[in-house]
Design a protein around this motif. Structure first.
Motif, mmCIF file in Angstrom:
data_model
loop_
_atom_site.group_PDB
_atom_site.id
_atom_site.type_symbol
_atom_site.label_atom_id
_atom_site.label_comp_id
_atom_site.label_asym_id
_atom_site.label_seq_id
_atom_site.Cartn_x
_atom_site.Cartn_y
_atom_site.Cartn_z
ATOM 1 N N THR A 1 39.539 35.262 53.429
ATOM 2 C CA THR A 1 39.197 36.310 52.547
ATOM 3 C C THR A 1 39.144 35.790 50.962
ATOM 4 O OG1 THR A 1 41.406 37.372 52.800
ATOM 5 C CG2 THR A 1 39.264 38.216 54.061
ATOM 6 N N PHE A 2 38.193 36.115 50.211
ATOM 7 C CA PHE A 2 38.150 35.676 48.830
ATOM 8 C C PHE A 2 37.937 36.942 47.865
ATOM 9 C CE2 PHE A 2 36.874 32.381 51.562
ATOM 10 C CZ PHE A 2 37.641 31.169 51.197
ATOM 11 N N VAL A 3 38.451 36.870 46.544
ATOM 12 C CA VAL A 3 38.046 37.634 45.814
ATOM 13 C C VAL A 3 37.077 37.070 44.856
ATOM 14 C CG1 VAL A 3 38.762 39.120 43.722
ATOM 15 C CG2 VAL A 3 40.006 38.835 45.837
ATOM 16 N N VAL A 4 36.095 37.579 44.596
ATOM 17 C CA VAL A 4 35.035 36.621 43.658
ATOM 18 C C VAL A 4 35.158 37.296 42.125
ATOM 19 C CG1 VAL A 4 32.396 36.565 42.993
ATOM 20 C CG2 VAL A 4 33.304 36.919 45.479
ATOM 21 N N MET A 5 35.567 36.355 41.558
ATOM 22 C CA MET A 5 36.103 36.475 40.071
ATOM 23 C C MET A 5 35.043 36.316 39.012
ATOM 24 S SD MET A 5 39.139 37.646 40.541
ATOM 25 C CE MET A 5 39.555 37.773 38.756
ATOM 26 N N SER A 6 33.711 35.791 39.406
ATOM 27 C CA SER A 6 32.714 35.710 38.517
ATOM 28 C C SER A 6 32.200 37.171 37.955
ATOM 29 C CB SER A 6 31.217 35.354 39.381
ATOM 30 O OG SER A 6 30.187 35.206 38.445
ATOM 31 N N GLU A 7 31.862 37.329 36.712
ATOM 32 C CA GLU A 7 31.782 38.505 35.990
ATOM 33 C C GLU A 7 30.259 39.015 36.564
ATOM 34 O OE1 GLU A 7 31.652 40.309 31.253
ATOM 35 O OE2 GLU A 7 31.496 38.064 31.673
ATOM 36 N N TYR A 8 29.447 38.192 36.620
ATOM 37 C CA TYR A 8 28.147 38.956 37.262
ATOM 38 C C TYR A 8 27.669 38.237 38.557
ATOM 39 C CZ TYR A 8 28.117 40.314 32.245
ATOM 40 O OH TYR A 8 28.445 40.766 30.972
ATOM 41 N N PRO A 9 28.361 38.451 39.597
ATOM 42 C CA PRO A 9 27.744 37.821 40.767
ATOM 43 C C PRO A 9 26.258 38.170 41.285
ATOM 44 C CG PRO A 9 29.592 39.234 41.269
ATOM 45 C CD PRO A 9 29.428 39.268 39.824
ATOM 46 N N GLY A 10 26.263 39.669 40.966
ATOM 47 C CA GLY A 10 25.134 40.078 41.253
ATOM 48 C C GLY A 10 23.494 39.369 40.678
ATOM 49 N N LEU A 11 23.909 39.154 39.393
ATOM 50 C CA LEU A 11 23.080 38.483 38.400
ATOM 51 C C LEU A 11 22.824 36.939 38.658
ATOM 52 C CD1 LEU A 11 23.550 40.087 34.867
ATOM 53 C CD2 LEU A 11 21.561 40.678 36.425
ATOM 54 N N MET A 12 23.796 36.372 39.345
ATOM 55 C CA MET A 12 23.841 34.915 39.717
ATOM 56 C C MET A 12 22.903 34.758 41.052
ATOM 57 S SD MET A 12 27.839 33.660 39.005
ATOM 58 C CE MET A 12 27.265 31.885 39.607
ATOM 59 N N GLY A 13 23.157 36.044 41.771
ATOM 60 C CA GLY A 13 22.348 35.934 43.140
ATOM 61 C C GLY A 13 20.870 36.160 42.911
#
Length: 324
Positions: free
Chosen positions: A300-312
């Motif tokens: 399990t990982f925590v996604v620390m990127s500020e804008y993961p939805g925008l990156m996707g």
């Protein structure tokens, strides 16, 4: 240089950005409160009017939406906005490729471009099968869930669903009391009733009542209490939040053997990284009786990127332009 207009449209905020095609770091990000706009198109017009790229130079539009997108009328789960695909296509131009993704489908696509520095391991296991399916889960205004199937060529396959609205179960006396409290109010209790900003408030209120105190704090107030360290109910509420998160994720892993890992995004968990690392999250995830050994190896990982939805969205825009 050609660009994509990308947006992550949630229950509370609409995040707009530009990104050059085949690049994935959002540029000119603006976070617009949804309550300030009558509809999506008013928010989009505000952003487009202030960005540095003319719409004639936009080659693709990708929107991530907090709600089901395979409907004749697309309605948001936690705000009153709604529109049809045809209205969106007409607004941006019939000759421009436009894609509408569920918000956690977009986070699923961001897994293709995240770097290791964007991820923090929770638990003892960190080895993933890059070809194995994975889950993306995130609590914010609501609870988002998506199942991701990696592909050798082309974008990840994201299996559609609304997993945040599954029934919630309990495995302790405290959890029984929380569910009884919520059942009186809502009759049916979904996972989102505890795994969201509203859910943290619900847990706090239920634990307070169990202690003989009638008190409900907002999620920001709970955050302030946690920072001050003066409210044991706030500490207990956050701990139970992570335990519920572990239980729900463990159920997801039982449903799909996600050897590719589980990726936790959303607005809440990254804010409390130290707390989840020291919480009962993994114990609750693995508390599956005779299936414990099946679930335990899943990282399990925590996604620390500020804008993961925008990156996707940016990642998907590249595929969209290549296909056009």
């Amino acid at each position: 240089m050609s660009h994509a207009l990308i947006a992550d449209l949630g229950g509370t905020n609409a995040r707009f950005a530009l990104v050059p095609i085949h690049q994935y770091e959002p540029l000119e990000v603006r976070v617009l409160p949804c309550k300030n706009y009558n509809d999506f198109f008013a928010a989009a017009a505000d952003y487009i009017g202030s960005c540095s790229v003319d719409m004639a130079d936009i080659d693709a539009v990708v929107l991530a939406i907090a709600g089901p997108v395979n409907q004749p009328v697309i309605r948001f789960s936690n705000n009153p906005w709604h529109f049809t695909r045809e209205e969106v296509q007409s607004y941006f131009g019939d000759n421009k490729p436009v894609a509408l993704l569920n918000d956690f489908d977009a986070v699923g696509h961001c897994l293709e471009v995240l770097s290791p520095k964007d991820l923090v391991v929770v638990g003892d296991h960190s080895t993933v099968d890059p070809k194995g399916p994975c889950w993306v889960v995130g609590a914010g205004t609501g609870l988002g869930v998506s199942c991701v199937v990696p592909q050798d060529h082309g974008p990840n396959i994201i299996l559609p669903g609304e997993g945040g609205h599954v029934d919630l179960s309990s495995c302790s006396d405290l959890e029984d009391d929380i569910l009884k409290f919520l059942r009186k109010r809502h009759k049916r209790v979904s996972a989102e009733r505890v795994l969201s900003g509203m859910g943290l408030e619900n847990i706090y209120e239920a634990i307070a009542l169990r202690e003989g105190v009638e008190r409900r704090l907002t999620a920001p107030q709970i955050g302030e209490a946690l920072a001050l360290g003066t409210d044991p109910i706030a500490v207990a509420a956050l701990e139970q939040f992570f335990v519920f998160l572990g239980r729900v994720i463990g159920d997801l892993v039982l449903s799909v053997e996600s050897r590719g890992g589980v990726y936790i995004a959303g607005g809440i968990v990254p804010r409390y990284l130290n707390e989840i690392l020291s919480s009962g999250f993994r114990d609750a995830m693995q508390d599956k009786g005779r299936m414990k050994e099946f679930v335990s190896p899943i990282p399990t990982f925590v996604v620390m990127s500020e804008y993961p939805g925008l990156m996707g969205c940016a990642c998907y825009a590249s595929y969209l332009v290549s296909k056009a």
